[in-house]
Design a protein around this motif. Sequence first.
Motif, short mmCIF file in Angstrom:
data_model
loop_
_atom_site.label_atom_id
_atom_site.label_comp_id
_atom_site.label_asym_id
_atom_site.label_seq_id
_atom_site.Cartn_x
_atom_site.Cartn_y
_atom_site.Cartn_z
N LYS A 2 0.83 -1.20 0.00
CA LYS A 2 0.00 0.00 0.00
C LYS A 2 0.87 1.25 0.00
N ARG A 35 -7.67 2.05 -3.59
CA ARG A 35 -8.49 1.41 -2.57
C ARG A 35 -9.44 2.39 -1.88
N HIS A 36 -8.98 3.63 -1.74
CA HIS A 36 -9.78 4.61 -1.00
C HIS A 36 -9.18 5.99 -1.24
N HIS A 178 -12.53 -10.64 4.32
CA HIS A 178 -12.33 -9.60 3.30
C HIS A 178 -11.96 -8.31 4.02
N ASP A 180 -10.97 -4.22 3.90
CA ASP A 180 -11.05 -2.99 3.12
C ASP A 180 -10.61 -1.83 4.01
N GLU A 181 -9.30 -1.55 3.99
CA GLU A 181 -8.69 -0.50 4.81
C GLU A 181 -8.95 -0.72 6.29
N ALA A 184 -13.17 -4.75 8.12
CA ALA A 184 -13.06 -6.07 7.51
C ALA A 184 -14.32 -6.86 7.84
#
Length: 222
Positions: A2, A35-36, A178, A180-181, A184
């Motif tokens: 990242k 991602r964001h 999963h 996501d930043e 989860a």
Amino acid sequence: MKYMLLVCGDDTNDASGMAPVEPWVEELGDRGVRRHGHRLALPADAVTVRVRGGEVLRTDGPFAETKEYVAGFDILECDTLEEAVEAAAKHPVATIGAMEVRPFWEDEDAQGQIRRLDAELTEAARTGDVERRIACYAQDAEVVAGGRHHRGAEALRKALAETSVEPVTREVLESRIHVDESVAFGHALVRTDGRLLRVTTGYRDTGPRWLIAHEHATEVSS
């Protein structure tokens, strides 16, 4: 890996001819690279905070007087620094300002931390340690189990104290996570004291560690 992409605007340059940002966002989002991200308010809306001698000093405005300022940020996930630089060069603001690409501090991956948290929960159940189990949950966690809804860690603590007089066997048969930043989601099949449960879990990254923010367990018919 990242990367944080700091989008730096420049008041001295004319932005009227700059290309729109939306196509860049859409393209990198479709490729799974971005991602964001989000725009930030102008520097005039910033507040700078310092602590000196135990006194909190607050100043309206950015921490540095400069023509360049951070106008927004994006979090990219790329295989190499070169790939992140290439993505930054395609950002429209790069034509009038500057893009700072900085890798995240390397640490244990989020999935590894969450699986370690789940192992801690299993061990706490096995030993009948209520406080150790509660430490796996956020203070505002919402937990639905056995047809009961517990709002907050304190409510869950009281419920566990009433029912957990003996250690509980807990075995995770299958698990998918999963991330996501900072949030989860997990889906697991768990066997506990002869019952088979389908557990959906929401996790939150609190900074020091991941914690369970939401948990919903339903019994699977045999």
